[in-house]
Motif scaffolding. Structure first.
Motif, PDB file in Angstrom:
ATOM      1  N   LEU A  12       0.730  -1.275   0.228  1.00  0.00           N
ATOM      2  CA  LEU A  12      -0.008  -0.097  -0.186  1.00  0.00           C
ATOM      3  C   LEU A  12       0.900   1.213  -0.119  1.00  0.00           C
ATOM      4  O   LEU A  12       1.818   1.544   0.722  1.00  0.00           O
ATOM      5  CB  LEU A  12      -0.974   0.013   1.221  1.00  0.00           C
ATOM      6  CG  LEU A  12      -1.969   1.055   1.363  1.00  0.00           C
ATOM      7  CD1 LEU A  12      -3.030   0.751   0.223  1.00  0.00           C
ATOM      8  CD2 LEU A  12      -2.485   1.223   2.863  1.00  0.00           C
ATOM      9  N   LEU A  13       0.527   2.278  -0.783  1.00  0.00           N
ATOM     10  CA  LEU A  13       1.375   3.502  -0.933  1.00  0.00           C
ATOM     11  C   LEU A  13       0.659   4.391   0.083  1.00  0.00           C
ATOM     12  O   LEU A  13      -0.600   4.658  -0.175  1.00  0.00           O
ATOM     13  CB  LEU A  13       1.312   4.303  -2.283  1.00  0.00           C
ATOM     14  CG  LEU A  13       2.014   3.351  -3.452  1.00  0.00           C
ATOM     15  CD1 LEU A  13       2.024   4.021  -4.761  1.00  0.00           C
ATOM     16  CD2 LEU A  13       3.541   3.074  -2.878  1.00  0.00           C
ATOM     17  N   VAL A  14       1.046   4.780   1.165  1.00  0.00           N
ATOM     18  CA  VAL A  14       0.619   5.579   1.922  1.00  0.00           C
ATOM     19  C   VAL A  14       1.040   7.054   1.941  1.00  0.00           C
ATOM     20  O   VAL A  14       2.441   7.549   1.777  1.00  0.00           O
ATOM     21  CB  VAL A  14       1.229   5.113   3.610  1.00  0.00           C
ATOM     22  CG1 VAL A  14       0.359   5.916   4.750  1.00  0.00           C
ATOM     23  CG2 VAL A  14       0.736   3.733   3.736  1.00  0.00           C
ATOM     24  N   GLY A  15       0.352   8.000   2.204  1.00  0.00           N
ATOM     25  CA  GLY A  15       0.240   9.504   2.044  1.00  0.00           C
ATOM     26  C   GLY A  15       0.570   9.877   3.339  1.00  0.00           C
ATOM     27  O   GLY A  15       1.312  11.257   3.453  1.00  0.00           O
ATOM     28  N   ALA A  60       6.437  10.628   3.443  1.00  0.00           N
ATOM     29  CA  ALA A  60       5.363   9.710   3.437  1.00  0.00           C
ATOM     30  C   ALA A  60       5.901   8.231   4.045  1.00  0.00           C
ATOM     31  O   ALA A  60       7.051   7.824   3.703  1.00  0.00           O
ATOM     32  CB  ALA A  60       4.789   9.233   2.151  1.00  0.00           C
ATOM     33  N   PRO A  61       5.314   7.699   5.145  1.00  0.00           N
ATOM     34  CA  PRO A  61       5.726   6.651   5.822  1.00  0.00           C
ATOM     35  C   PRO A  61       5.603   5.478   4.741  1.00  0.00           C
ATOM     36  O   PRO A  61       4.378   5.117   3.888  1.00  0.00           O
ATOM     37  CB  PRO A  61       4.995   6.528   7.132  1.00  0.00           C
ATOM     38  CG  PRO A  61       3.740   7.270   6.634  1.00  0.00           C
ATOM     39  CD  PRO A  61       3.826   8.324   5.513  1.00  0.00           C
ATOM     40  N   SER A  62       6.225   4.463   4.821  1.00  0.00           N
ATOM     41  CA  SER A  62       6.123   3.098   4.140  1.00  0.00           C
ATOM     42  C   SER A  62       4.989   2.370   4.771  1.00  0.00           C
ATOM     43  O   SER A  62       4.727   2.563   6.063  1.00  0.00           O
ATOM     44  CB  SER A  62       7.366   2.491   4.057  1.00  0.00           C
ATOM     45  OG  SER A  62       7.735   1.975   5.428  1.00  0.00           O
ATOM     46  N   TRP A  63       4.625   1.346   3.982  1.00  0.00           N
ATOM     47  CA  TRP A  63       3.388   0.241   4.745  1.00  0.00           C
ATOM     48  C   TRP A  63       4.085  -0.282   5.844  1.00  0.00           C
ATOM     49  O   TRP A  63       3.640  -0.491   6.900  1.00  0.00           O
ATOM     50  CB  TRP A  63       2.805  -0.423   3.750  1.00  0.00           C
ATOM     51  CG  TRP A  63       2.030  -1.180   4.319  1.00  0.00           C
ATOM     52  CD1 TRP A  63       1.996  -2.630   4.332  1.00  0.00           C
ATOM     53  CD2 TRP A  63       0.677  -0.882   5.239  1.00  0.00           C
ATOM     54  NE1 TRP A  63       0.781  -3.273   5.041  1.00  0.00           N
ATOM     55  CE2 TRP A  63       0.275  -2.272   5.406  1.00  0.00           C
ATOM     56  CE3 TRP A  63       0.153   0.119   5.169  1.00  0.00           C
ATOM     57  CZ2 TRP A  63      -0.931  -2.376   6.089  1.00  0.00           C
ATOM     58  CZ3 TRP A  63      -1.126   0.105   6.298  1.00  0.00           C
ATOM     59  CH2 TRP A  63      -1.534  -1.273   6.720  1.00  0.00           C
ATOM     60  N   PHE A  69       4.532   0.734  13.480  1.00  0.00           N
ATOM     61  CA  PHE A  69       3.809   1.640  14.528  1.00  0.00           C
ATOM     62  C   PHE A  69       2.654   1.031  15.330  1.00  0.00           C
ATOM     63  O   PHE A  69       2.581   0.987  16.253  1.00  0.00           O
ATOM     64  CB  PHE A  69       3.672   2.947  13.587  1.00  0.00           C
ATOM     65  CG  PHE A  69       2.505   3.740  14.526  1.00  0.00           C
ATOM     66  CD1 PHE A  69       2.864   4.471  15.534  1.00  0.00           C
ATOM     67  CD2 PHE A  69       1.312   3.671  14.126  1.00  0.00           C
ATOM     68  CE1 PHE A  69       1.966   5.243  16.336  1.00  0.00           C
ATOM     69  CE2 PHE A  69       0.293   4.400  15.013  1.00  0.00           C
ATOM     70  CZ  PHE A  69       0.620   5.181  16.104  1.00  0.00           C
ATOM     71  N   LEU A  70       1.849   0.276  14.208  1.00  0.00           N
ATOM     72  CA  LEU A  70       0.677  -0.232  14.704  1.00  0.00           C
ATOM     73  C   LEU A  70       1.085  -1.429  15.766  1.00  0.00           C
ATOM     74  O   LEU A  70       0.102  -1.569  16.631  1.00  0.00           O
ATOM     75  CB  LEU A  70      -0.382  -0.947  13.720  1.00  0.00           C
ATOM     76  CG  LEU A  70      -0.644   0.381  12.938  1.00  0.00           C
ATOM     77  CD1 LEU A  70      -1.622  -0.196  11.587  1.00  0.00           C
ATOM     78  CD2 LEU A  70      -1.850   1.189  13.611  1.00  0.00           C
ATOM     79  N   PRO A  91      -5.382  -1.773  -5.345  1.00  0.00           N
ATOM     80  CA  PRO A  91      -5.612  -3.219  -4.958  1.00  0.00           C
ATOM     81  C   PRO A  91      -4.958  -3.623  -3.620  1.00  0.00           C
ATOM     82  O   PRO A  91      -5.463  -4.425  -2.997  1.00  0.00           O
ATOM     83  CB  PRO A  91      -5.062  -4.066  -6.095  1.00  0.00           C
ATOM     84  CG  PRO A  91      -4.992  -2.976  -7.320  1.00  0.00           C
ATOM     85  CD  PRO A  91      -4.689  -1.556  -6.502  1.00  0.00           C
ATOM     86  N   ALA A  92      -3.790  -2.784  -3.225  1.00  0.00           N
ATOM     87  CA  ALA A  92      -3.073  -3.526  -2.179  1.00  0.00           C
ATOM     88  C   ALA A  92      -3.947  -3.131  -0.998  1.00  0.00           C
ATOM     89  O   ALA A  92      -3.433  -3.800   0.440  1.00  0.00           O
ATOM     90  CB  ALA A  92      -1.655  -2.931  -2.009  1.00  0.00           C
ATOM     91  N   VAL A  93      -4.794  -2.360  -0.910  1.00  0.00           N
ATOM     92  CA  VAL A  93      -5.580  -2.073   0.271  1.00  0.00           C
ATOM     93  C   VAL A  93      -6.261  -3.274   0.755  1.00  0.00           C
ATOM     94  O   VAL A  93      -6.594  -3.238   2.110  1.00  0.00           O
ATOM     95  CB  VAL A  93      -6.651  -0.838   0.342  1.00  0.00           C
ATOM     96  CG1 VAL A  93      -7.861  -1.169  -0.567  1.00  0.00           C
ATOM     97  CG2 VAL A  93      -6.778  -0.075   1.325  1.00  0.00           C
TER      98      VAL A  93
END
Ligand code: SF4
Length: 254
Positions: A12-15, A60-63, A69-70, A91-93
């Protein structure tokens, strides 16, 4: 209008990320993951810097870093909200949602409703949805592009139909959700707001929120403050809409 790059299937590309908030999934302490990229260009968008998926987002953080973090927040946060941009563009979501759910978090989704097929696929893993209803379904072409010279070209794409299908899919599944409309006078008129509310109510929507538009800048193209607040000071308008929903929420800009 879909940008060519939708990321890949795996990552996933995260903003951006908000580490904790109670605002994005009602009554839940959540982290918000802003997915990079959106298929639309709404004039009132406050996330302009992340909507072009082909344009790198600074810091932007990487997935992988989001997951790290989570993993330190398990047991402390109730949920993870996938927001955007538009999460269902990538689609990666799908695997990202499963991964987060497997970590023990509830998953919430903010979507513009453009992709009912992918929505149906992820729905079993979603606890709550915030579905944007930008205007009446037949007028969506005006809401999703800020450039009127595009309107004739995109009219036939019938974006509103996809959003309506997303709404019907959620209703059928029985997932907890709200519909919300940001009241930018360039996108929605008072008459259109009444029509939206009536349609949603007839479909069985229980929670509807109207949100005040916060100006993105002070350019002359922006609506005036009076125009913006007129939705919220029109007692007759509010009195007509409020009884249509068991839960009617007014969100003024802070
Ligand atoms: S759908 Fe949402 S993220 Fe996309 S351009 Fe519109 S307001 Fe911005």
């Amino acid at each position: 209008m879909l940008p060519p790059n939708k990321g890949n299937e795996q990552t996933l590309l995260v903003g951006g990320i908000v580490p904790f908030t109670t605002l994005d999934y009602p009554e839940h302490l959540s982290a918000v993951v802003f997915c990079h990229g959106c298929c639309w260009h709404c004039p009132y968008c406050h996330n302009q810097e992340i909507i072009d998926i082909n344009k790198p987002v600074k810091y932007a953080p990487s997935w992988e870093s989001v997951i790290n973090f989570l993993s330190q927040r398990q047991g402390l946060l109730d949920a993870v909200v996938f927001s955007g941009g538009e999460p269902l563009l990538q689609p990666a979501v799908k695997s990202a949602i499963k991964q987060v759910k497997d970590m023990g978090f509830k998953v919430a989704l903010h979507t513009n409703g453009h992709n009912p097929q992918m929505l149906a696929e992820v729905l079993p893993d979603i606890s709550w949805i915030g579905l944007d209803i930008k205007t009446v379904f037949s007028e969506y072409y005006k809401a999703v592009s800020k450039d009127p010279s595009f309107w004739d070209k995109i009219k036939s794409q019938n974006f509103g139909k996809a959003v309506e299908k997303s709404l019907d899919t959620i209703l059928k599944a029985g997932t907890d959700f709200e519909c919300r409309t940001t009241l930018d006078p360039r996108v929605v008129s008072k008459d259109e707001l009444k029509r939206i509310a009536k349609t949603l109510s007839e479909k069985g929507v229980k929670t509807y929120a109207i949100q005040e538009y916060r100006k993105t800048d002070e350019s002359p193209e922006q609506p005036s403050n009076e125009e913006i607040s007129s939705f919220f000071t029109d007692a007759e308008l509010l009195a007509e809409i409020k009884p249509l929903f068991p839960h009617f929420i007014i969100r003024r800009a802070r």
